[in-house]
Design an enzyme around this catalytic site. Structure first.
Site, PDB file in Angstrom:
ATOM      1  N   ASP A  27     -12.243  -5.567  -2.694  1.00  0.00           N
ATOM      2  CA  ASP A  27     -12.026  -7.009  -2.823  1.00  0.00           C
ATOM      3  C   ASP A  27     -11.581  -7.305  -4.247  1.00  0.00           C
ATOM      4  OD1 ASP A  27     -11.974  -9.675  -2.288  1.00  0.00           O
ATOM      5  OD2 ASP A  27     -14.106  -9.889  -1.845  1.00  0.00           O
ATOM      6  N   ASP A 121      -6.264 -10.559  -0.384  1.00  0.00           N
ATOM      7  CA  ASP A 121      -6.907  -9.921  -1.528  1.00  0.00           C
ATOM      8  C   ASP A 121      -8.071  -9.003  -1.162  1.00  0.00           C
ATOM      9  OD1 ASP A 121      -8.639 -11.890  -0.688  1.00  0.00           O
ATOM     10  OD2 ASP A 121      -9.087 -12.636  -2.695  1.00  0.00           O
ATOM     11  N   GLU A 122      -8.172  -8.568   0.085  1.00  0.00           N
ATOM     12  CA  GLU A 122      -9.254  -7.654   0.454  1.00  0.00           C
ATOM     13  C   GLU A 122      -8.847  -6.800   1.647  1.00  0.00           C
ATOM     14  OE1 GLU A 122     -12.834  -9.372   2.185  1.00  0.00           O
ATOM     15  OE2 GLU A 122     -11.747 -11.243   2.574  1.00  0.00           O
TER      16      GLU A 122
END
Length: 417
Positions: A27, A121-122
């Site tokens: 993350d 974003d992860e």
């Protein structure tokens, strides 16, 4: 427990046991803010709020410096400024964020072919099959963090565990810029003393329902009778929570994921009461949604709208279509019909349109396509926008709405991913 502002961060010591911890959750740390610092290094160390500067939009993200003042994502920007008056307001740039995300995801795919992006974003990585190439899970987690830092210039946090659920919990606790490893044999002990709110998928309402019955820690779920747990959250979720509390999570890393929905919403500079202006804005948003569907090769089976009134009351409505579509006019007609059925005429601060239940395009055309003419028109619009830019080509009615009288909407927000 790690918190959103980075306090309470927990990380593993070098050489920690990683036996059986073959699932990584990676993350990015305060991703939007980190990308803005990457773009403008003079922002480093400052409290940053990513959002429209007019104060009426919501916070897309915030740097850890701002989070320590209580600023959180989805908070009204005006409230965030009151909490942190010294913060710098930076408008979001989603083209920039997507470009950096692609670089990060490319690193993941160079480590293992089993990558499941959860958002921009992860992602989950299954590294069990690449141990001979790269080493143990903890070694791979450290390598991923180093490569993202050195090759992209931002930081990430990594959780390594035997299941997706525990890996995601671990990465949250390791934030920012940390690695937390949970060996498979340590799973139950790791979970036992964590609050139910830390479980992936337990939202505020579910947590409140559990806590009101004295079920505050994950170990409490294990000791609660089935009947009591079902009364708190319902049979299906009760069974799911018990499995997770006892370390059972059979979900694998899925390398091909179908986008579940596509949507856009706008927050107005001033509250809008004119129904014609609002209906025009819904059609404009429907056109943007349809354009994204066509570019991705999808059609929608359900159209949903989101209406937020001046008092922040939010109403959501949806309608299933008789046939899937990627035609903006069709999506817009349904969105406006849903809007017309809302029995409330208060001023409105935000409207949104979302396409749900997506499926591959072209799978449901019958002998007669009643949208054929609109498909031709919107296909020509796509071609023109590809040549001249999306900001140069639009419907004439949209131009009228944006240059009309003061009651017309003034978009201030971005399309939602």
């Amino acid at each position: 427990m790690g918190r959103g502002d980075g306090s309470g961060r927990i990380v593993s010591a070098t050489g920690a046991d990683d036996t059986g911890a073959g699932i990584l959750h990676v993350d990015m740390d305060a991703f939007y803010a980190a990308v803005e610092v990457l773009h403008d290094p003079s922002l480093r160390g400052l409290p940053l709020i990513i959002g429209a500067p007019d104060g009426r939009s919501v916070v897309s993200s915030a740097s850890y410096e701002a989070r320590r003042y209580g600023v959180r994502s989805a908070m009204p920007v005006g409230q965030a400024i009151r909490l942190c008056p010294t913060a710098r307001i930076v408008p979001p740039d989603f083209t920039r964020y997507r470009a950096v995300s692609e670089r990060v995801m490319a690193i993941f795919e160079q480590v293992t072919p089993l990558v499941e992006p959860l958002s921009i974003d992860e992602a989950f990585l299954d590294v069990r099959g690449v141990r001979r190439l790269w080493g143990s899970p903890a070694t791979i987690g450290a390598m991923v963090r180093a490569r993202v830092r050195d090759e992209v210039g931002i930081t990430c946090s990594v959780g390594a565990a035997a299941t997706k659920h525990v890996a995601k919990m671990a990465s949250t606790m390791a934030k920012p810029d940390g690695l937390l490893v949970v060996a498979e044999a340590d799973t139950l002990g790791f979970l036992a003393d964590k609050p139910v709110r830390a479980m992936w998928g337990v939202g505020p309402k579910t947590a409140e329902s559990l806590e009101s019955r004295g079920i505050r820690l994950i170990r409490d779920i294990r000791s609660t009778p089935d009947s009591a747990l079902e009364r708190a959250v319902g049979p299906a979720l009760a069974m799911r929570l018990r499995d997770l509390a006892e370390g059972r999570d059979p979900r694998s890393v899925e390398t091909s994921r179908v986008e579940k929905s596509v949507g856009h919403e706008e927050t107005f500079e001033h509250d809008v009461s004119d129904p014609d202006a609002l209906r025009s804005e819904l059609l404009r948003l429907a056109d943007r949604v349809a354009g994204r569907l066509r570019r991705a090769g999808w059609e929608t089976g359900t159209v949903a709208i989101k209406i937020r009134f001046a008092d922040f009351t939010t109403v959501n409505r949806s309608q299933t279509l008789p046939e899937p579509t990627s035609v903006g006019q069709r999506i817009g007609d349904v969105a406006r019909s849903l809007f017309d059925a809302i029995d409330r005429k208060d001023p409105i601060r935000l409207v949104g349109v979302r396409a749900e239940r997506l499926s591959p395009a072209g799978g449901a055309l019958g002998l007669w396509d009643e949208d054929a003419e609109w498909r031709r028109v919107e296909g020509a619009l796509d071609s023109a926008q590809a040549r001249f830019g999306s900001g140069m080509i639009t419907r004439a009615r949209h131009l009228g709405a944006q240059h009309g009288r003061g009651s017309a909407p003034h978009p201030r927000a971005h399309g939602l991913d």
